[in-house]
Motif scaffolding. Sequence first.
Motif, PDB file in Angstrom:
ATOM      1  N   UNK A   1      -6.706   3.812  11.130  1.00  0.00           N
ATOM      2  CA  UNK A   1      -7.014   3.960   9.702  1.00  0.00           C
ATOM      3  C   UNK A   1      -7.093   5.419   9.308  1.00  0.00           C
ATOM      4  N   UNK A   2      -7.730   6.222  10.162  1.00  0.00           N
ATOM      5  CA  UNK A   2      -7.894   7.640   9.875  1.00  0.00           C
ATOM      6  C   UNK A   2      -6.541   8.338   9.804  1.00  0.00           C
ATOM      7  N   UNK A   3      -5.665   8.017  10.772  1.00  0.00           N
ATOM      8  CA  UNK A   3      -4.343   8.653  10.769  1.00  0.00           C
ATOM      9  C   UNK A   3      -3.564   8.278   9.511  1.00  0.00           C
ATOM     10  N   UNK A   4      -3.659   7.013   9.105  1.00  0.00           N
ATOM     11  CA  UNK A   4      -2.960   6.587   7.884  1.00  0.00           C
ATOM     12  C   UNK A   4      -3.508   7.350   6.680  1.00  0.00           C
ATOM     13  N   UNK A   5      -4.825   7.488   6.665  1.00  0.00           N
ATOM     14  CA  UNK A   5      -5.512   8.212   5.593  1.00  0.00           C
ATOM     15  C   UNK A   5      -4.988   9.639   5.476  1.00  0.00           C
ATOM     16  N   UNK A   6      -4.869  10.307   6.629  1.00  0.00           N
ATOM     17  CA  UNK A   6      -4.498  11.722   6.628  1.00  0.00           C
ATOM     18  C   UNK A   6      -3.050  11.931   6.177  1.00  0.00           C
ATOM     19  N   UNK A   7      -2.237  10.879   6.266  1.00  0.00           N
ATOM     20  CA  UNK A   7      -0.844  10.984   5.827  1.00  0.00           C
ATOM     21  C   UNK A   7      -0.654  10.503   4.395  1.00  0.00           C
ATOM     22  N   UNK A   8      -1.707   9.952   3.809  1.00  0.00           N
ATOM     23  CA  UNK A   8      -1.585   9.296   2.499  1.00  0.00           C
ATOM     24  C   UNK A   8      -1.538  10.340   1.375  1.00  0.00           C
ATOM     25  N   UNK A   9      -0.345  10.560   0.813  1.00  0.00           N
ATOM     26  CA  UNK A   9      -0.209  11.596  -0.219  1.00  0.00           C
ATOM     27  C   UNK A   9      -0.671  11.104  -1.597  1.00  0.00           C
TER      28      UNK A   9
END
Lengths: 427, 427
Positions: free
Chosen positions: B218-226
């Motif tokens: 979830x965190x990795x997806x968050x960090x890529x979410x523009x």
Amino acid sequence: MKTIIQTVKGTREFYPPEMAIRSWLYSVIRKVSESFGYQEYDGPFLEKIDLYAAKSGEELVKEQAFVFPDRGGELIALRPELTPSLARMVAQRQGELAFPLRWWSFGPFWRYERPQKGRTREFFQWNIDLIGTSSPECDAELVTICAAFFQAVGLTTEQVGIQVNNRRLMDSALANLGIPTDLRPAVFKFIDRRDKMRPVDWDAFGLELGLSPNQMEGLKALLEDTELWKQSDELVRFFEAMDAMGLSAYAHFDASIIRGLEYYTGTVFEARELSQEGRAILGGGHYDNLVADVGGDPLPGVGFAMGDVMIQIVLEQYGLIPPYQSATAPVLVTIFDETRQILPIRLASAFRSAGLGVILYPEPAKLPKQFKYADRIGVRFVVIVGPDEELAGQVTIKDLMLREQATIPQGEAAGWIKGRLAQAHSL
Amino acid sequence: MKTIIQTVKGTREFYPPEMAIRSWLYSVIRKVSESFGYQEYDGPFLEKIDLYAAKSGEELVKEQAFVFPDRGGELIALRPELTPSLARMVAQRQGELAFPLRWWSFGPFWRYERPQKGRTREFFQWNIDLIGTSSPECDAELVTICAAFFQAVGLTTEQVGIQVNNRRLMDSALANLGIPTDLRPAVFKFIDRRDKMRPVDWDAFGLELGLSPNQMEGLKALLEDTELWKQSDELVRFFEAMDAMGLSAYAHFDASIIRGLEYYTGTVFEARELSQEGRAILGGGHYDNLVADVGGDPLPGVGFAMGDVMIQIVLEQYGLIPPYQSATAPVLVTIFDETRQILPIRLASAFRSAGLGVILYPEPAKLPKQFKYADRIGVRFVVIVGPDEELAGQVTIKDLMLREQATIPQGEAAGWIKGRLAQAHSL
């Protein structure tokens, strides 16, 4: 509420009004220095104590400077003066630099002194030097730069004066009084002490030094002799050049000016304020070898240093500090309400693109509050976009100085303000 | 020859070419800051260690700053940053100052770091803050100032970018991942470390921290979410204001930007150079209480700090450092011979009174030597008064740029030079 941590003794805080004075001084110093073709430079603010110890001895540096051990144990000083750094910088590139060098600097220095009027432990200093020649005309240039600075800040020849003497002249005058060579350095220091002692103590000190009553009489006559400079070819040429440079009214010969440092070898000078306090503003002189303590080929020059604290006291005394302009920008753009926040931002940006400084009120607030803020920060123009203006593509601009207002198309607003500012400048 | 005492590790000498860059940076910073209505201020350079210890703890200050005991035994630090001094200055006059404050500063700082590319122990830093309000539009103003600076020095949106995030947004996004409140500060630091670690090490570190594999995904997806910024009202308003301010092309949302300091509470930003090196140029953000550590009423604001070392490396990389003008004055007045020394001095003074910067050759010398000097220091005009000119009341002026010369009456010389300089400026 926590206790506020106080400043370190002898340091200063520069709120915007004080900072404006420091920046103004720096800008006048830059203008004067550059009009004579001097280039700005700077040394590091931290130096190894050895750099100063070569000149003054380690004990004196430890006593007068802020000194602390580096993590490697090496002693570091907060620079108490610039000359040793200058000497190193010049010596390092002696073969590459185009002499004569004309260099100036303005920056912070630290000395461990008892804080008092005119003295702080952290202060700023103007340093300026002409390096690589020995002509009396160069000495005159430096004294003229000092005079040009006084003229630029508005100090008149009635308010300040530059006292000039020559070490070689004094040396031969002391020789004429029969004072032997090895006693002369002590007699120089003795002369330098005269205005800091009671006459009777000074007399006693002279006899103690080994001067005969005759020599004391001769010395006193010497120090009052305003024509003594005519015996010095250097000073004759110096004053001739001063006259040609056009600001000689600031400079006077004074045989009692010696300057403490042994470093000076020829012409020396001090600028003072001329009221009863007689505050010393700056000092300088001619030296034979800037790089003597750091190696390199012998290199003569002339320079002076002026601290920022005393000159400010003198300028305040004569009402010569420029009035503080609290607003750095002439325009305040207001925010009418929450639904009208983007248009003011756009206007502010358009004004800036047109070259105007603009302060944007940071959030919606009642207009009287925004006007009160405009008053406090001292802007001249207040721009309002309310519902009527928005609908009509207009803005209302209030000119707080002329107490007028106009409602005009948004696209004409920057031009309208600039036109009024240009009028003010041409008054 | 004596050994030259070296500089202290991590300090710099500013010869005129390096000093010209520092002064140019300072002048651009001044211009940009003032165009947004910010006032210049400065704190002391020495502060008691307690001022920093309240924020970072005494051990950390001792490790990262230059700290030494005063003669009274009190620990003094060379200031490693400006914010604590700013906080004290504001707290001391919280009742008198007109809020919002817009303050900027440019001055020296010291940190005990391993000197490396982009890092020195003695450096200069631009600090700028808008204090006393909390609106997202204020955050946008600071990011726009940063962009306006880049634009002013010629850095394009292809060369530099400003990455923006919001701590509150990230806090609620972490909450949505089921990360408990007390773990979030550690996770913020963990996010901040991501670009400094190998991916596999970072993953291991996350699990060690107590994050579940699901939370890591979830965190990795968050960090890529523009698009994440759209969930934050603050960032929506921020980007709307950025667009209105006209320089939003420099700014981008980036969920991985956290900023190390706990001091920041809302929007945070970092500017980076966009080539592979990705050098960090500056950082800043919104805070809730500037004066928390020094007492006073809670005071929000937004600000950033930019060091002089990295921005210079970036400017050099893109060829944006202005060419060095060695001559600070455009005119060299030569000295023909010993008997003709006074007239050149008079001419030089007359030129200066007419507003021209003038370098006077300091002593009689062969003309070719004086011309060689003119070349080396880069003046454009060389003025000669030889026997013929003196007799006829004339001067000869050589224009080294246009390779022309004229012999004209002395009284017309300043006007002739100024006319040619004005042409050059209007080209």
